[in-house]
Design an enzyme around this catalytic site. Sequence first.
Site, PDB file in Angstrom:
ATOM      1  N   ARG A  50     -58.840 -58.312  80.503  1.00  0.00           N
ATOM      2  CA  ARG A  50     -59.591 -58.910  81.605  1.00  0.00           C
ATOM      3  C   ARG A  50     -60.637 -59.851  81.015  1.00  0.00           C
ATOM      4  NH1 ARG A  50     -63.849 -57.935  79.549  1.00  0.00           N
ATOM      5  NH2 ARG A  50     -64.852 -58.651  81.431  1.00  0.00           N
ATOM      6  N   GLY A  51     -61.335 -60.591  81.914  1.00  0.00           N
ATOM      7  CA  GLY A  51     -62.252 -61.628  81.434  1.00  0.00           C
ATOM      8  C   GLY A  51     -61.494 -62.956  81.467  1.00  0.00           C
ATOM      9  N   ALA A  52     -62.141 -63.990  82.029  1.00  0.00           N
ATOM     10  CA  ALA A  52     -61.423 -65.238  82.318  1.00  0.00           C
ATOM     11  C   ALA A  52     -60.708 -65.859  81.105  1.00  0.00           C
ATOM     12  CB  ALA A  52     -62.397 -66.228  82.959  1.00  0.00           C
ATOM     13  N   ARG A  93     -53.964 -62.409  89.341  1.00  0.00           N
ATOM     14  CA  ARG A  93     -55.369 -62.408  89.776  1.00  0.00           C
ATOM     15  C   ARG A  93     -55.721 -63.844  90.203  1.00  0.00           C
ATOM     16  NH1 ARG A  93     -59.519 -59.226  86.059  1.00  0.00           N
ATOM     17  NH2 ARG A  93     -60.511 -58.959  88.096  1.00  0.00           N
ATOM     18  N   GLN A 198     -67.605 -52.707  83.677  1.00  0.00           N
ATOM     19  CA  GLN A 198     -67.420 -53.506  82.456  1.00  0.00           C
ATOM     20  C   GLN A 198     -68.705 -53.578  81.629  1.00  0.00           C
ATOM     21  OE1 GLN A 198     -66.527 -54.460  85.512  1.00  0.00           O
ATOM     22  NE2 GLN A 198     -64.678 -55.710  85.525  1.00  0.00           N
ATOM     23  N   ASP A 239     -65.920 -67.193  85.963  1.00  0.00           N
ATOM     24  CA  ASP A 239     -64.468 -67.163  86.128  1.00  0.00           C
ATOM     25  C   ASP A 239     -63.938 -68.488  86.621  1.00  0.00           C
ATOM     26  OD1 ASP A 239     -65.460 -64.228  86.429  1.00  0.00           O
ATOM     27  OD2 ASP A 239     -63.357 -64.164  85.829  1.00  0.00           O
ATOM     28  N   ASN A 249     -68.337 -65.688  89.613  1.00  0.00           N
ATOM     29  CA  ASN A 249     -68.406 -64.707  88.522  1.00  0.00           C
ATOM     30  C   ASN A 249     -68.396 -63.315  89.145  1.00  0.00           C
ATOM     31  OD1 ASN A 249     -68.578 -64.134  85.673  1.00  0.00           O
ATOM     32  ND2 ASN A 249     -70.663 -63.458  86.011  1.00  0.00           N
TER      33      ASN A 249
HETATM   34  O1  MRU Z   1     -62.877 -58.550  86.622  1.00  0.00           O
HETATM   35  P1  MRU Z   1     -63.138 -59.043  85.229  1.00  0.00           P
HETATM   36  O2  MRU Z   1     -63.584 -57.979  84.291  1.00  0.00           O
HETATM   37  O3  MRU Z   1     -61.970 -59.844  84.697  1.00  0.00           O
HETATM   38  O4  MRU Z   1     -64.337 -60.047  85.417  1.00  0.00           O
HETATM   39  C1  MRU Z   1     -64.881 -60.691  84.297  1.00  0.00           C
HETATM   40  C2  MRU Z   1     -66.059 -61.508  84.599  1.00  0.00           C
HETATM   41  O5  MRU Z   1     -66.478 -61.654  85.722  1.00  0.00           O
HETATM   42  C3  MRU Z   1     -66.674 -62.247  83.446  1.00  0.00           C
HETATM   43  O6  MRU Z   1     -68.039 -62.377  83.637  1.00  0.00           O
HETATM   44  C4  MRU Z   1     -66.053 -63.625  83.377  1.00  0.00           C
HETATM   45  O7  MRU Z   1     -64.661 -63.536  83.305  1.00  0.00           O
HETATM   46  C5  MRU Z   1     -66.550 -64.412  82.253  1.00  0.00           C
HETATM   47  S1  MRU Z   1     -65.839 -63.837  80.755  1.00  0.00           S
HETATM   48  C6  MRU Z   1     -66.234 -64.738  79.426  1.00  0.00           C
END
Ligand code: MRU
Length: 346
Positions: A50-52, A93, A198, A239, A249
């Site tokens: 996970r994470g963009a 997603r 997270q 994101d 985000n």
């Molecule tokens: O649902 P997630 O854990 O994928 O969400 C992640 C976030 O919102 C992060 O802040 C975002 O992806 C930036 S990551 C460098």
Amino acid sequence: MDNFFSIRTVTWEGRTVRMIDQTALPARLTYVRYTRPEQVADAIRTMVVRGAPAIGVAAAMGLALAAVRSTATRLPNLMQEMETSAALLRNTRPTAVNLFWGIDRVMRKAASAPTVREAKEAIFTEVKAMEEEDIEVNRRLGKQGADLIGNGDTVLTQCNAGALATVGYGTALGVVRAAVEQGKLVKVLVPETRPALQGARLTAFELVRDGIACTLISDTAVGHTMSQGRVDSVIVGADRITKDGYVFNKIGTYQMAVLAQRHGVPFFPAAPRSTFDLDRTHDMVTIEERGANELVEIRGKRIAPRGIPVSNPAFDMTPPELVTAIITDVGVVKPPFGDNIARLIA
Ligand code: MRU
């Protein structure tokens, strides 16, 4: 200090995808290895990864697995199989634009090759390049933002925008790492980030592992903590940042930005160019709604009465007027964001 969180979240290795299983953290640091695009799509959906930026690279590698498995002898047939896998990966997603950026980049590469063999080679080279690039880009981004952190500062973040949300190093936490590398004393306040935690599970894991000073707080303590004058800046990931300067985000970011303005604390999203969506304005973005189980249960244990209706948006949108500046790998974007994003990112 060059060894900050040196393990790779996602890697292309021997024509397979290897990634950290983030659902097992912080209890266990374990890896999974995938050979089929469907497995990568599942991993993205269930937040093994996970994470963009991390899901952008993972999706690209998922597509590369489609190329590995293909027995097509003609380019149009290979492209058709790739498109089927791309559709599956795009459906995982909706909010982080990096996912679509990663898939489109691989599809473009494949489409420009003259033969099946060359298309496959080009795809494998491209996903490895994306992996290496992610770390380089985040290091550059970190350096761009490090000057915004003063010696002795306390930085509030949200969710996990660190090494685990990227291939390595991180965006918001990359800025913190770069400031620490400059010799500054920096402390990070880590909100737990309900419902998927997270912050408590992943950001805390990374920072503790790297020996960076940090304190875990509950999400509901954010306003109180700012009102006590204990936060010098807010640095979060993103994101998707639309061309009109709206920042999507993790849920909870918007209320943090409102509180930051109330308390005169600067609010900085940090994101690489792959997180900018220059084709869309904020009203065109879908905010992911995740399952009710994330709210009615904690780690499998029911905490809310059966039958309660649930709303569980995974992201929110912060309008540009609450943003002090956006830290990117090519510079710090200041208001007015509409004009300056187009100038710096295009
Ligand atoms: O649902 P997630 O854990 O994928 O969400 C992640 C976030 O919102 C992060 O802040 C975002 O992806 C930036 S990551 C460098």
